[in-house]
Design a protein around this motif. Structure first.
Motif, PDB file in Angstrom:
ATOM      1  N   THR A 153       0.842  -1.191   0.000  1.00 40.21           N
ATOM      2  CA  THR A 153       0.000   0.000   0.000  1.00 40.21           C
ATOM      3  C   THR A 153       0.880   1.245   0.000  1.00 40.21           C
ATOM      4  O   THR A 153       1.856   1.316   0.749  1.00 40.21           O
ATOM      5  N   ILE A 154       0.513   2.209  -0.824  1.00 44.51           N
ATOM      6  CA  ILE A 154       1.226   3.491  -0.878  1.00 44.51           C
ATOM      7  C   ILE A 154       0.350   4.527  -0.189  1.00 44.51           C
ATOM      8  O   ILE A 154      -0.837   4.657  -0.487  1.00 44.51           O
ATOM      9  N   LYS A 155       0.957   5.245   0.752  1.00 44.75           N
ATOM     10  CA  LYS A 155       0.223   6.267   1.496  1.00 44.75           C
ATOM     11  C   LYS A 155       1.139   7.448   1.744  1.00 44.75           C
ATOM     12  O   LYS A 155       2.291   7.270   2.129  1.00 44.75           O
ATOM     13  N   THR A 156       0.623   8.649   1.497  1.00 49.22           N
ATOM     14  CA  THR A 156       1.383   9.864   1.763  1.00 49.22           C
ATOM     15  C   THR A 156       0.448  10.949   2.265  1.00 49.22           C
ATOM     16  O   THR A 156      -0.712  11.028   1.837  1.00 49.22           O
ATOM     17  N   ASP A 157       0.952  11.800   3.162  1.00 52.69           N
ATOM     18  CA  ASP A 157       0.151  12.933   3.617  1.00 52.69           C
ATOM     19  C   ASP A 157       0.300  14.125   2.679  1.00 52.69           C
ATOM     20  O   ASP A 157      -0.281  15.182   2.901  1.00 52.69           O
ATOM     21  N   GLN A 158       1.081  13.953   1.601  1.00 52.27           N
ATOM     22  CA  GLN A 158       1.263  15.002   0.594  1.00 52.27           C
ATOM     23  C   GLN A 158       0.142  14.998  -0.446  1.00 52.27           C
ATOM     24  O   GLN A 158       0.126  15.826  -1.351  1.00 52.27           O
ATOM     25  N   ALA A 159      -0.773  14.042  -0.325  1.00 56.60           N
ATOM     26  CA  ALA A 159      -1.956  13.946  -1.179  1.00 56.60           C
ATOM     27  C   ALA A 159      -3.144  13.684  -0.262  1.00 56.60           C
ATOM     28  O   ALA A 159      -2.975  13.219   0.867  1.00 56.60           O
ATOM     29  N   PRO A 160      -4.357  13.986  -0.736  1.00 55.73           N
ATOM     30  CA  PRO A 160      -5.531  13.772   0.116  1.00 55.73           C
ATOM     31  C   PRO A 160      -5.694  12.310   0.512  1.00 55.73           C
ATOM     32  O   PRO A 160      -5.388  11.410  -0.268  1.00 55.73           O
ATOM     33  N   ALA A 161      -6.175  12.098   1.707  1.00 55.79           N
ATOM     34  CA  ALA A 161      -6.495  10.747   2.163  1.00 55.79           C
ATOM     35  C   ALA A 161      -7.636  10.207   1.315  1.00 55.79           C
ATOM     36  O   ALA A 161      -8.449  10.972   0.782  1.00 55.79           O
ATOM     37  N   ALA A 162      -7.691   8.906   1.179  1.00 55.94           N
ATOM     38  CA  ALA A 162      -8.787   8.273   0.451  1.00 55.94           C
ATOM     39  C   ALA A 162     -10.111   8.634   1.128  1.00 55.94           C
ATOM     40  O   ALA A 162     -10.188   8.696   2.352  1.00 55.94           O
ATOM     41  N   ILE A 163     -11.140   8.877   0.314  1.00 60.85           N
ATOM     42  CA  ILE A 163     -12.441   9.245   0.873  1.00 60.85           C
ATOM     43  C   ILE A 163     -13.400   8.055   0.876  1.00 60.85           C
ATOM     44  O   ILE A 163     -14.603   8.215   0.952  1.00 60.85           O
ATOM     45  N   GLY A 164     -12.831   6.871   0.803  1.00 61.60           N
ATOM     46  CA  GLY A 164     -13.609   5.641   0.825  1.00 61.60           C
ATOM     47  C   GLY A 164     -12.707   4.481   1.176  1.00 61.60           C
ATOM     48  O   GLY A 164     -11.534   4.663   1.530  1.00 61.60           O
ATOM     49  N   PRO A 165     -13.214   3.259   1.049  1.00 58.85           N
ATOM     50  CA  PRO A 165     -12.425   2.074   1.403  1.00 58.85           C
ATOM     51  C   PRO A 165     -11.482   1.648   0.277  1.00 58.85           C
ATOM     52  O   PRO A 165     -11.669   0.615  -0.366  1.00 58.85           O
ATOM     53  N   TYR A 166     -10.478   2.481   0.022  1.00 60.46           N
ATOM     54  CA  TYR A 166      -9.466   2.185  -0.993  1.00 60.46           C
ATOM     55  C   TYR A 166      -8.160   2.865  -0.608  1.00 60.46           C
ATOM     56  O   TYR A 166      -8.125   3.702   0.302  1.00 60.46           O
ATOM     57  N   SER A 167      -7.089   2.512  -1.302  1.00 59.19           N
ATOM     58  CA  SER A 167      -5.763   3.071  -1.033  1.00 59.19           C
ATOM     59  C   SER A 167      -5.461   4.194  -2.019  1.00 59.19           C
ATOM     60  O   SER A 167      -5.967   4.200  -3.135  1.00 59.19           O
ATOM     61  N   GLN A 168      -4.593   5.116  -1.610  1.00 55.65           N
ATOM     62  CA  GLN A 168      -4.123   6.142  -2.536  1.00 55.65           C
ATOM     63  C   GLN A 168      -3.433   5.478  -3.721  1.00 55.65           C
ATOM     64  O   GLN A 168      -3.567   5.920  -4.852  1.00 55.65           O
ATOM     65  N   GLY A 169      -2.672   4.437  -3.423  1.00 61.32           N
ATOM     66  CA  GLY A 169      -1.970   3.702  -4.469  1.00 61.32           C
ATOM     67  C   GLY A 169      -1.581   2.322  -3.975  1.00 61.32           C
ATOM     68  O   GLY A 169      -1.567   2.054  -2.773  1.00 61.32           O
ATOM     69  N   ILE A 170      -1.271   1.476  -4.926  1.00 65.69           N
ATOM     70  CA  ILE A 170      -0.821   0.110  -4.632  1.00 65.69           C
ATOM     71  C   ILE A 170       0.371  -0.201  -5.523  1.00 65.69           C
ATOM     72  O   ILE A 170       0.340   0.058  -6.730  1.00 65.69           O
ATOM     73  N   GLU A 171       1.400  -0.755  -4.926  1.00 60.88           N
ATOM     74  CA  GLU A 171       2.535  -1.247  -5.696  1.00 60.88           C
ATOM     75  C   GLU A 171       2.370  -2.749  -5.882  1.00 60.88           C
ATOM     76  O   GLU A 171       2.173  -3.483  -4.925  1.00 60.88           O
ATOM     77  N   ALA A 172       2.395  -3.169  -7.116  1.00 66.13           N
ATOM     78  CA  ALA A 172       2.421  -4.583  -7.487  1.00 66.13           C
ATOM     79  C   ALA A 172       3.588  -4.690  -8.453  1.00 66.13           C
ATOM     80  O   ALA A 172       3.414  -4.594  -9.669  1.00 66.13           O
TER      81      ALA A 172
END
Length: 127
Positions: free
Chosen positions: A5-24
Motif C-alpha cells: 500500500t502506498i500512502k502519503t500525507d502530501q496527497a488527500p487521504a482516500a475518501i472511501g475504502p481504498y488506497s491512494q496507491g498500490i505497488e504490485a
C-alpha cells in the motif's frame, strides 16, 4: 506477487475504502485523484483548471511516495463531467506531461465524488 500500500500525507487521504496507491512490482497503480487540497480534503476551487492542476499534483505526490515520477507513467485515465472541458484539460495536462506522453483515455461521466469536475488515475512502471 507482493502488494504494498502506498500512502502519503502530501496527497488527500482516500475518501472511501481504498488506497491512494498500490505497488504490485514493477507497477504502481494510483487511485483516481480529484482536485482536493491534501490538508483540508476539500476541492481547491469550482473550476476545471484549479481542480485539474491539483489532481495532477496529488497524482504526482502518490507516484513519488511509490518511488516513481510522471516519466514512469504508462497509462492515464481522465474522467470529466463535461467533455467541453477537453481542450482546457489538454493544455493543463501538457504542463505535466510534455516530453513523455503516456497512453490515455478521457471519459465523460455524469458525476464525480464531492462535486468534482475531473478525476485522474494512472499506472506507472517502476524504473
Amino acid at each position: 506477487m507482493t502488494l504494498k500500500t502506498i500512502k502519503t500525507d502530501q496527497a488527500p487521504a482516500a475518501i472511501g475504502p481504498y488506497s491512494q496507491g498500490i505497488e504490485a512490482a514493477p507497477f504502481v497503480f494510483v487511485s483516481g485523484q480529484l482536485g482536493l487540497n491534501p490538508a483540508t480534503g476539500e476541492l481547491v476551487g469550482p473550476d476545471l483548471a484549479s481542480q485539474a492542476r491539483q489532481a495532477l499534483d496529488n497524482l504526482q505526490q502518490i507516484l513519488k511516495a511509490g518511488g516513481c515520477s510522471l516519466n514512469d507513467v504508462v497509462a492515464v485515465d481522465v474522467f470529466l463531467t463535461d467533455m467541453d472541458n477537453f481542450l482546457e484539460l489538454n493544455a493543463i495536462y501538457s504542463d505535466f506531461f510534455s516530453d513523455h506522453t503516456p497512453a490515455r483515455a478521457a471519459i465523460e461521466v455524469s458525476a464525480l465524488p464531492k462535486g468534482g469536475v475531473v478525476e485522474i488515475k494512472c499506472i506507472a512502471c517502476r524504473p
